[in-house]
Design a protein around this motif. Structure first.
Motif, PDB file in Angstrom:
ATOM      1  N   CYS A 123       0.473   9.690  -5.729  1.00 49.69           N
ATOM      2  CA  CYS A 123       0.718  11.124  -5.550  1.00 49.69           C
ATOM      3  C   CYS A 123       1.632  11.683  -6.634  1.00 49.69           C
ATOM      4  O   CYS A 123       1.363  12.752  -7.194  1.00 49.69           O
ATOM      5  CB  CYS A 123       1.325  11.388  -4.174  1.00 49.69           C
ATOM      6  SG  CYS A 123       0.228  10.872  -2.864  1.00 49.69           S
ATOM      7  N   ILE A 183      -6.985   7.014  -3.343  1.00 49.55           N
ATOM      8  CA  ILE A 183      -6.912   7.760  -2.099  1.00 49.55           C
ATOM      9  C   ILE A 183      -8.292   7.779  -1.430  1.00 49.55           C
ATOM     10  O   ILE A 183      -8.464   7.269  -0.322  1.00 49.55           O
ATOM     11  CB  ILE A 183      -6.381   9.198  -2.316  1.00 49.55           C
ATOM     12  CG1 ILE A 183      -4.944   9.147  -2.854  1.00 49.55           C
ATOM     13  CG2 ILE A 183      -6.435   9.995  -1.025  1.00 49.55           C
ATOM     14  CD1 ILE A 183      -4.304  10.501  -3.082  1.00 49.55           C
ATOM     15  N   MET A 204     -13.419  16.332  -8.732  1.00 52.15           N
ATOM     16  CA  MET A 204     -11.966  16.455  -8.870  1.00 52.15           C
ATOM     17  C   MET A 204     -11.583  16.995 -10.229  1.00 52.15           C
ATOM     18  O   MET A 204     -10.629  17.759 -10.362  1.00 52.15           O
ATOM     19  CB  MET A 204     -11.297  15.085  -8.671  1.00 52.15           C
ATOM     20  CG  MET A 204     -11.241  14.632  -7.230  1.00 52.15           C
ATOM     21  SD  MET A 204     -10.492  15.874  -6.166  1.00 52.15           S
ATOM     22  CE  MET A 204      -8.797  15.851  -6.741  1.00 52.15           C
ATOM     23  N   PHE A 210      -7.234   9.701  -7.875  1.00 48.48           N
ATOM     24  CA  PHE A 210      -7.562  10.229  -6.558  1.00 48.48           C
ATOM     25  C   PHE A 210      -8.724   9.464  -5.953  1.00 48.48           C
ATOM     26  O   PHE A 210      -8.682   9.033  -4.795  1.00 48.48           O
ATOM     27  CB  PHE A 210      -7.888  11.720  -6.643  1.00 48.48           C
ATOM     28  CG  PHE A 210      -8.253  12.317  -5.318  1.00 48.48           C
ATOM     29  CD1 PHE A 210      -9.577  12.412  -4.921  1.00 48.48           C
ATOM     30  CD2 PHE A 210      -7.261  12.753  -4.452  1.00 48.48           C
ATOM     31  CE1 PHE A 210      -9.908  12.935  -3.679  1.00 48.48           C
ATOM     32  CE2 PHE A 210      -7.591  13.278  -3.206  1.00 48.48           C
ATOM     33  CZ  PHE A 210      -8.914  13.370  -2.821  1.00 48.48           C
ATOM     34  N   VAL A 231       0.810  -1.207   0.000  1.00 47.93           N
ATOM     35  CA  VAL A 231       0.000   0.000   0.000  1.00 47.93           C
ATOM     36  C   VAL A 231       0.854   1.272   0.000  1.00 47.93           C
ATOM     37  O   VAL A 231       0.468   2.285  -0.609  1.00 47.93           O
ATOM     38  CB  VAL A 231      -0.999  -0.007   1.189  1.00 47.93           C
ATOM     39  CG1 VAL A 231      -0.260   0.137   2.514  1.00 47.93           C
ATOM     40  CG2 VAL A 231      -2.016   1.085   1.029  1.00 47.93           C
ATOM     41  N   GLU A 232       2.033   1.218   0.628  1.00 47.27           N
ATOM     42  CA  GLU A 232       2.869   2.422   0.669  1.00 47.27           C
ATOM     43  C   GLU A 232       3.345   2.776  -0.735  1.00 47.27           C
ATOM     44  O   GLU A 232       3.337   3.944  -1.141  1.00 47.27           O
ATOM     45  CB  GLU A 232       4.077   2.222   1.597  1.00 47.27           C
ATOM     46  CG  GLU A 232       3.730   2.131   3.083  1.00 47.27           C
ATOM     47  CD  GLU A 232       3.206   0.757   3.486  1.00 47.27           C
ATOM     48  OE1 GLU A 232       3.271  -0.176   2.649  1.00 47.27           O
ATOM     49  OE2 GLU A 232       2.747   0.612   4.628  1.00 47.27           O
ATOM     50  N   LEU A 235       0.512   4.332  -2.675  1.00 46.52           N
ATOM     51  CA  LEU A 235       0.215   5.724  -2.362  1.00 46.52           C
ATOM     52  C   LEU A 235       1.279   6.671  -2.904  1.00 46.52           C
ATOM     53  O   LEU A 235       0.961   7.735  -3.437  1.00 46.52           O
ATOM     54  CB  LEU A 235       0.079   5.896  -0.848  1.00 46.52           C
ATOM     55  CG  LEU A 235      -1.154   5.213  -0.270  1.00 46.52           C
ATOM     56  CD1 LEU A 235      -1.173   5.359   1.238  1.00 46.52           C
ATOM     57  CD2 LEU A 235      -2.423   5.804  -0.870  1.00 46.52           C
ATOM     58  N   LEU A 274      -8.664   4.766   1.118  1.00 41.30           N
ATOM     59  CA  LEU A 274      -8.299   5.191   2.467  1.00 41.30           C
ATOM     60  C   LEU A 274      -9.457   5.788   3.263  1.00 41.30           C
ATOM     61  O   LEU A 274      -9.557   5.608   4.466  1.00 41.30           O
ATOM     62  CB  LEU A 274      -7.169   6.222   2.412  1.00 41.30           C
ATOM     63  CG  LEU A 274      -5.883   5.770   1.731  1.00 41.30           C
ATOM     64  CD1 LEU A 274      -4.914   6.934   1.632  1.00 41.30           C
ATOM     65  CD2 LEU A 274      -5.246   4.616   2.487  1.00 41.30           C
ATOM     66  N   TYR A 275     -10.311   6.569   2.604  1.00 37.63           N
ATOM     67  CA  TYR A 275     -11.320   7.321   3.348  1.00 37.63           C
ATOM     68  C   TYR A 275     -12.671   6.622   3.390  1.00 37.63           C
ATOM     69  O   TYR A 275     -13.260   6.464   4.441  1.00 37.63           O
ATOM     70  CB  TYR A 275     -11.470   8.729   2.744  1.00 37.63           C
ATOM     71  CG  TYR A 275     -10.335   9.666   3.082  1.00 37.63           C
ATOM     72  CD1 TYR A 275      -9.180   9.717   2.297  1.00 37.63           C
ATOM     73  CD2 TYR A 275     -10.400  10.521   4.181  1.00 37.63           C
ATOM     74  CE1 TYR A 275      -8.136  10.576   2.604  1.00 37.63           C
ATOM     75  CE2 TYR A 275      -9.360  11.392   4.490  1.00 37.63           C
ATOM     76  CZ  TYR A 275      -8.237  11.411   3.699  1.00 37.63           C
ATOM     77  OH  TYR A 275      -7.196  12.261   4.003  1.00 37.63           O
ATOM     78  N   PRO A 299     -14.109   3.295   1.931  1.00 39.27           N
ATOM     79  CA  PRO A 299     -14.065   2.038   1.171  1.00 39.27           C
ATOM     80  C   PRO A 299     -15.444   1.554   0.724  1.00 39.27           C
ATOM     81  O   PRO A 299     -15.569   0.811  -0.232  1.00 39.27           O
ATOM     82  CB  PRO A 299     -13.455   1.034   2.155  1.00 39.27           C
ATOM     83  CG  PRO A 299     -12.874   1.836   3.247  1.00 39.27           C
ATOM     84  CD  PRO A 299     -13.563   3.157   3.287  1.00 39.27           C
TER      85      PRO A 299
END
Lengths: 499, 32
Positions: free
Chosen positions: A126, A352, A373, A348, A118-119, A122, A356-357, A359
């Motif tokens: 970005c 993201i 967006m 995005f 996941v890192e 992300l 992350l926010y 699901p």
């Protein structure tokens, strides 16, 4: 302001875009809105639409106006931007496009979640979204330039008006409509280009032969050679191939149309249309720009590099042909603008917002987020367009950021999966890229940062080489240090074999 | 600093902005 021309261009855009939009709505009226409908056309696009969308997604401001600008400054060596894209499309249609489609993901970072973690996902989201934003500002600049040719407004004003149209286009259209508009527009554009080149050849004193003579008489023969002047092969031609191939082949903007295809077979077949449709454009663009630069009335224009070729087209062509050509250029640039805005918003929203926010967000919420967006990012891009970086130099600098992503993606698919190694590779390459761009690091190697115009040994051209070398080096060293799991395809093959 | 460098800085700022939003979301998701 050439009102007739302007009306002609707007009429073309309205008829094609609104007409096709209405037709498509009627055809797909009874379809349930799937999660993939707006951003991926329900993964349903046929060969011609996929092919032309692939070709035209990477045929925007950089190809049209960037090649005009670069030819004006450096001559026929600008063709390497085109050659680089033919190589790219081959690699996408036979390689990365097929692989991503097969794996059924929505975005490139989603795949990286599977091959790394996941890192990595992300970090790539970005940086990729940032790179795409940079390309979007260049596309906005391109829209401004075309509108300048039609109206005489400043590039910034043109970018504002055109950019707003672009945003409206994509929030109402979505991937399916963009695809079909591309198909119609590609046909119109090439018919227009062929006719325009013929007419210009007849209008010029002594035709295109006289253009060649002009450069020879002025001692500027290098402008006529595709190898260019001394040092240009390493500093420009090869850099183009490396930067374009190792970045756009895993860039969301080009993978998204591939992922919208009906099947992997569709993508492979699309190559036979995509490569020539994209590749031939460069030849026409260079002929036109060389001709414009050789005419005194355009050669001495303020900002001739950016505006000379389009001004010549408006002045030399009969109004109806100029309208058709400029309208098709505008549509090509708008389609690139649209796909990029859509890609940023998809990244995005998928990687993201949803990841992350929220699901559990519904299809309607996600589609709405994509539209919001598009408006926000599109608006900022229009504002940034007025900084007017030189177009091809800006693109090559942007592509360099994605080169490490290419290498970790290939590594994770074919060699090993190790999140830590991916992260270290990305961060090392990006930090050094940042230093190369903003600090005095290049000076330590005897290079100058010459600013806008790339001349001979110029640090600005080398970013893609730097990130490529560092990525390969870190991955190669890491390969012998870390354990990791089998590469994705290897693991899948093993699982199939065991089953 | 020429305008090209300002534009480049703007692009990197945009990357960082996405990065901050992602970082906040990442930390929130980890808590959940």
């Amino acid at each position: 302001m050439n009102t007739g021309l302007l009306i002609g261009v707007l009429a073309y855009e309205l008829i094609v875009i609104v007409g096709l939009g209405v037709w498509l709505q009627m055809r797909h009226k009874n379809q349930v809105a799937s999660a993939d409908e707006f951003a991926l056309a329900g993964r349903d696009l046929p060969v011609p639409v996929v092919a032309v969308t692939l070709a035209l997604t990477v045929l925007g401001t950089a190809h049209i106006l960037g090649v005009f600008e670069m030819t004006w400054m450096m001559g026929s060596v600008a063709i390497w931007f085109s050659i680089a894209h033919v190589i790219l499309l081959t690699f996408v249609c036979l390689g990365t496009g097929v692989w991503f489609r097969r794996l059924g993901v929505q975005t490139v970072p989603e795949l990286l979640h599977r091959t790394s973690g996941v890192e990595t996902r992300l970090l790539v989201t970005c940086v990729m979204a940032g790179v795409l934003f940079g390309i979007l500002t260049v596309e906005a600049q391109g829209i401004g330039i075309v509108i300048n040719a039609l109206t005489g407004w400043s590039i910034a004003q043109g970018a504002l008006v055109g950019g707003v149209l672009g945003i409206l286009y994509v929030i109402f259209a979505g991937m399916r409509e963009i695809g079909y508009v591309n198909l119609v527009n590609a046909i119109v554009m090439y018919l227009g280009l062929i006719a325009a080149t013929a007419v210009i050849g007849m209008k010029l004193n002594g035709g295109f032969d006289a253009v060649g003579d002009f450069y020879r008489n002025e001692g500027m023969e290098d402008m006529l050679s595709i190898m260019g002047g001394p040092g240009l092969f390493i500093n420009f031609a090869l850099v183009n191939v490396v930067a374009v191939l190792f970045s756009q082949s895993i860039n969301q903007m080009l993978i998204q149309p591939a992922m919208s295809a009906k099947s992997t077979k569709t993508i492979k077949k699309a190559l036979w249309i995509a490569a020539p449709v994209n590749g031939m454009f460069g030849v026409f663009a260079i002929a036109i720009a060389l001709a414009a630069r050789a005419q005194p009335e355009f050669a001495n224009m303020a900002d001739g590099a950016k505006l000379g070729s389009t001004t010549m087209l408006v002045q030399y062509l009969p109004p109806w042909l100029a309208a058709v050509l400029l309208a098709s250029f505008l549509a090509a640039i708008l389609s690139t603008f649209a796909i990029i805005a859509l890609s940023i918003a998809t990244l995005f929203t998928n990687d993201i917002f949803k990841a992350l926010y929220k699901p559990d967000a519904s299809v309607a919420t996600l589609t709405m987020m994509i539209r919001v967006m598009i408006i926000i990012i599109g608006g900022i891009a229009i504002a940034a367009a007025s900084f007017l970086p030189p177009i091809l130099a800006a693109m090559i600098w942007l592509f360099a950021w994605l080169v490490p992503v290419f290498f970790i993606t290939m590594y994770g698919i074919f060699f090993k999966r190790h999140n830590g190694l991916s992260v270290v590779t990305l961060l090392t390459a990006w930090i050094i890229n940042g230093l190369w761009s903003f600090s005095s690091l290049p000076m330590m190697f005897g290079m100058q940062r010459m600013g806008p115009i790339p001349v001979n040994v110029n640090a600005d051209n080398y970013n893609a080489y730097i990130t490529a070398i560092i990525s390969i080096a870190v991955l190669a060293i890491g390969h012998f240090i870390v354990k990791g799991e089998d590469g994705l395809f290897k693991a899948q093959a093993k699982a199939k074999g065991a089953a | 600093m020429n305008t090209t460098m300002i534009w480049q800085a703007g692009v990197v700022t945009m990357m960082a902005t996405f990065g901050i939003i992602a970082l906040i979301g990442y930390l929130k998701a980890k808590k959940r």
